[in-house]
Design a protein around this motif. Structure first.
Motif, PDB file in Angstrom:
ATOM      1  N   GLY A   1     -21.086 -31.784  37.422  1.00  0.00           N
ATOM      2  CA  GLY A   1     -22.034 -31.645  38.134  1.00  0.00           C
ATOM      3  C   GLY A   1     -21.309 -30.817  39.412  1.00  0.00           C
ATOM      4  N   ALA A   2     -21.881 -31.149  40.693  1.00  0.00           N
ATOM      5  CA  ALA A   2     -21.356 -30.398  41.749  1.00  0.00           C
ATOM      6  C   ALA A   2     -19.889 -30.593  41.942  1.00  0.00           C
ATOM      7  CB  ALA A   2     -22.033 -30.868  42.970  1.00  0.00           C
ATOM      8  N   ASP A   3     -19.280 -31.608  41.578  1.00  0.00           N
ATOM      9  CA  ASP A   3     -17.995 -31.752  41.690  1.00  0.00           C
ATOM     10  C   ASP A   3     -16.872 -30.612  40.914  1.00  0.00           C
ATOM     11  OD1 ASP A   3     -17.665 -33.891  43.098  1.00  0.00           O
ATOM     12  OD2 ASP A   3     -17.121 -35.366  41.588  1.00  0.00           O
ATOM     13  N   ALA A   4     -17.688 -30.127  40.020  1.00  0.00           N
ATOM     14  CA  ALA A   4     -16.951 -29.055  39.224  1.00  0.00           C
ATOM     15  C   ALA A   4     -16.841 -27.648  39.960  1.00  0.00           C
ATOM     16  CB  ALA A   4     -17.690 -28.831  37.667  1.00  0.00           C
ATOM     17  N   GLU A   5     -17.562 -27.647  40.675  1.00  0.00           N
ATOM     18  CA  GLU A   5     -17.485 -26.435  41.629  1.00  0.00           C
ATOM     19  C   GLU A   5     -16.420 -26.484  42.746  1.00  0.00           C
ATOM     20  OE1 GLU A   5     -21.444 -25.151  42.770  1.00  0.00           O
ATOM     21  OE2 GLU A   5     -22.109 -25.169  40.801  1.00  0.00           O
ATOM     22  N   LEU A   6     -15.968 -27.938  43.077  1.00  0.00           N
ATOM     23  CA  LEU A   6     -15.074 -28.012  44.393  1.00  0.00           C
ATOM     24  C   LEU A   6     -13.728 -27.884  43.574  1.00  0.00           C
ATOM     25  CD1 LEU A   6     -16.934 -30.974  45.783  1.00  0.00           C
ATOM     26  CD2 LEU A   6     -17.144 -28.754  46.343  1.00  0.00           C
ATOM     27  N   ASN A   7     -12.668 -27.452  44.541  1.00  0.00           N
ATOM     28  CA  ASN A   7     -11.245 -27.691  44.244  1.00  0.00           C
ATOM     29  C   ASN A   7     -10.689 -28.844  44.702  1.00  0.00           C
ATOM     30  OD1 ASN A   7      -8.993 -26.155  43.149  1.00  0.00           O
ATOM     31  ND2 ASN A   7      -8.429 -25.898  45.437  1.00  0.00           N
ATOM     32  N   ILE A   8     -11.028 -30.007  43.813  1.00  0.00           N
ATOM     33  CA  ILE A   8     -10.491 -31.321  44.168  1.00  0.00           C
ATOM     34  C   ILE A   8     -10.044 -32.074  42.839  1.00  0.00           C
ATOM     35  CG2 ILE A   8     -12.161 -31.483  46.143  1.00  0.00           C
ATOM     36  CD1 ILE A   8     -13.989 -33.309  44.351  1.00  0.00           C
TER      37      ILE A   8
ATOM     38  N   ILE B   1       0.264 -32.168  41.215  1.00  0.00           N
ATOM     39  CA  ILE B   1       0.171 -32.807  39.674  1.00  0.00           C
ATOM     40  C   ILE B   1       1.182 -31.907  38.882  1.00  0.00           C
ATOM     41  CG2 ILE B   1      -1.234 -33.046  37.721  1.00  0.00           C
ATOM     42  CD1 ILE B   1      -3.878 -32.774  39.646  1.00  0.00           C
ATOM     43  N   TYR B   2       2.182 -32.642  38.121  1.00  0.00           N
ATOM     44  CA  TYR B   2       3.257 -32.014  37.334  1.00  0.00           C
ATOM     45  C   TYR B   2       2.912 -32.222  35.899  1.00  0.00           C
ATOM     46  CZ  TYR B   2       7.735 -31.027  35.659  1.00  0.00           C
ATOM     47  OH  TYR B   2       8.874 -30.478  34.700  1.00  0.00           O
ATOM     48  N   ASN B   3       2.763 -31.292  35.113  1.00  0.00           N
ATOM     49  CA  ASN B   3       2.838 -31.527  33.915  1.00  0.00           C
ATOM     50  C   ASN B   3       4.151 -31.421  33.052  1.00  0.00           C
ATOM     51  OD1 ASN B   3       1.800 -31.705  30.953  1.00  0.00           O
ATOM     52  ND2 ASN B   3       0.494 -30.027  31.093  1.00  0.00           N
ATOM     53  N   ALA B   4       4.822 -32.784  32.755  1.00  0.00           N
ATOM     54  CA  ALA B   4       6.007 -32.629  32.189  1.00  0.00           C
ATOM     55  C   ALA B   4       6.069 -32.012  30.608  1.00  0.00           C
ATOM     56  CB  ALA B   4       6.494 -34.148  31.952  1.00  0.00           C
ATOM     57  N   GLU B   5       4.992 -31.761  30.151  1.00  0.00           N
ATOM     58  CA  GLU B   5       4.951 -31.226  28.759  1.00  0.00           C
ATOM     59  C   GLU B   5       5.212 -29.619  28.839  1.00  0.00           C
ATOM     60  OE1 GLU B   5       2.230 -32.902  25.401  1.00  0.00           O
ATOM     61  OE2 GLU B   5       1.113 -33.234  27.342  1.00  0.00           O
ATOM     62  N   ASN B   6       5.008 -29.007  29.793  1.00  0.00           N
ATOM     63  CA  ASN B   6       5.102 -27.388  29.852  1.00  0.00           C
ATOM     64  C   ASN B   6       5.718 -26.963  31.296  1.00  0.00           C
ATOM     65  OD1 ASN B   6       3.009 -27.807  31.760  1.00  0.00           O
ATOM     66  ND2 ASN B   6       1.469 -27.030  30.163  1.00  0.00           N
ATOM     67  N   GLY B   7       5.943 -28.152  32.180  1.00  0.00           N
ATOM     68  CA  GLY B   7       6.677 -27.643  33.493  1.00  0.00           C
ATOM     69  C   GLY B   7       5.703 -26.996  34.433  1.00  0.00           C
ATOM     70  N   LYS B   8       4.282 -26.931  34.101  1.00  0.00           N
ATOM     71  CA  LYS B   8       3.300 -26.238  35.039  1.00  0.00           C
ATOM     72  C   LYS B   8       2.864 -27.338  36.211  1.00  0.00           C
ATOM     73  CE  LYS B   8       1.559 -22.725  32.166  1.00  0.00           C
ATOM     74  NZ  LYS B   8       0.418 -22.290  31.380  1.00  0.00           N
ATOM     75  N   PHE B   9       2.675 -26.894  37.434  1.00  0.00           N
ATOM     76  CA  PHE B   9       2.321 -27.591  38.399  1.00  0.00           C
ATOM     77  C   PHE B   9       0.997 -27.284  39.132  1.00  0.00           C
ATOM     78  CE2 PHE B   9       5.385 -24.891  39.937  1.00  0.00           C
ATOM     79  CZ  PHE B   9       4.681 -24.325  41.269  1.00  0.00           C
ATOM     80  N   LEU B  10       0.369 -28.130  39.979  1.00  0.00           N
ATOM     81  CA  LEU B  10      -0.711 -27.721  40.904  1.00  0.00           C
ATOM     82  C   LEU B  10      -0.764 -28.511  42.030  1.00  0.00           C
ATOM     83  CD1 LEU B  10      -3.234 -26.061  41.174  1.00  0.00           C
ATOM     84  CD2 LEU B  10      -4.400 -27.962  39.931  1.00  0.00           C
ATOM     85  N   MET B  11      -1.008 -27.839  42.994  1.00  0.00           N
ATOM     86  CA  MET B  11      -1.267 -28.643  44.426  1.00  0.00           C
ATOM     87  C   MET B  11      -3.145 -28.633  44.735  1.00  0.00           C
ATOM     88  SD  MET B  11       1.805 -28.493  44.454  1.00  0.00           S
ATOM     89  CE  MET B  11       2.360 -26.635  44.739  1.00  0.00           C
ATOM     90  N   ILE B  12      -3.559 -29.874  44.874  1.00  0.00           N
ATOM     91  CA  ILE B  12      -4.712 -29.716  45.165  1.00  0.00           C
ATOM     92  C   ILE B  12      -5.384 -31.213  46.049  1.00  0.00           C
ATOM     93  CG2 ILE B  12      -5.183 -31.247  42.884  1.00  0.00           C
ATOM     94  CD1 ILE B  12      -7.718 -29.692  42.208  1.00  0.00           C
ATOM     95  N   ARG B  13      -6.584 -30.939  46.467  1.00  0.00           N
ATOM     96  CA  ARG B  13      -6.962 -32.107  47.483  1.00  0.00           C
ATOM     97  C   ARG B  13      -7.462 -33.288  46.520  1.00  0.00           C
ATOM     98  NH1 ARG B  13      -4.895 -31.251  52.348  1.00  0.00           N
ATOM     99  NH2 ARG B  13      -5.013 -28.774  52.758  1.00  0.00           N
ATOM    100  N   ALA B  14      -7.172 -34.474  46.831  1.00  0.00           N
ATOM    101  CA  ALA B  14      -7.458 -35.800  46.150  1.00  0.00           C
ATOM    102  C   ALA B  14      -8.498 -36.265  46.965  1.00  0.00           C
ATOM    103  CB  ALA B  14      -6.342 -36.637  46.106  1.00  0.00           C
TER     104      ALA B  14
END
Length: 204
Positions: free
Chosen positions: A59-66, A94-107
């Motif tokens: 829903g609306a959550d999918a449009e938010l960067n959270i 959020i750090y993905n140990a499988e591929n080394g990718k990461f993301l900063m995001i509001r919780a």
């Protein structure tokens, strides 16, 4: 005699200026902050918890960067209520140990709705863009190796420069950094140019 010397020196002077400009451009590229910032950001948060399940926001959550986390991980935004690993709307990594990718995001936590299941302590809910940034396969929701924790100062800077949904914020941060680098490079270029001009003037 002087005319002949000048005719020979002018092309050399032009070549020297072009090479100096090329060198200074390479210097600016060397001082591009992103590789260094990425090097230090691409690791687990110091304080973290493991996440093995990732669901899609609806829903609306999918449009938010959270990111939605289990309420047990979310502390009170005022600091007077429940304590948690991160505060409400606080920045997490959020750090993905499988591929080394990461993301900063509001919780944020999960609203309590009658009849709906809550997220467990080892699960998270993200939108499509966040999953893509972390390299999570489209249909994979389980057996993940994600580590979530509070973002540190360096993570905050990386977020503001490269991952913030607000384009003006990203532009302002990047512009400030490159203006600082450009100022130093321009000063060095002017010094080199003045030296060459003085050397040529001394010959005439």
């Amino acid at each position: 005699m002087k005319a002949n010397i000048k005719a020979k020196l002018v092309p050399l002077f032009d070549v020297a200026v072009l090479k100096a400009a090329k060198f200074l451009w390479l210097v600016m590229k060397v001082f591009d902050p992103r590789p260094l910032q990425t090097h230090f950001a691409a690791r687990k948060p110091v304080k973290n918890f493991a996440v093995t399940h990732c669901f899609s926001l609806r829903g609306a959550d999918a449009e938010l960067n959270i990111a939605r986390l289990s309420n047990m991980h979310i502390g009170s935004s005022t600091g007077k209520g429940r304590t948690g690993l991160v505060s409400r709307k606080g920045l997490i990594k959020i750090y993905n140990a499988e591929n080394g990718k990461f993301l900063m995001i509001r919780a944020q936590g999960v609203p309590t709705v009658a009849g709906e299941k809550q997220l467990t302590k080892d699960s998270i809910a993200l939108n499509y863009d966040a999953k893509k940034a972390l390299g999570i396969p489209k249909n994979q929701e389980t057996e993940l190796q994600l580590f979530v924790g509070p973002a540190n100062l360096g993570d905050h800077e990386f977020f503001l420069m490269y991952q913030d949904a607000d384009a003006s914020s990203r532009t302002a941060r990047a512009l400030g950094w490159y203006m600082a680098i450009g100022g130093v490079v321009y000063g060095l270029f002017q010094m080199a140019l003045s030296f060459l001009e003085a050397a040529v003037a001394a010959l005439f």
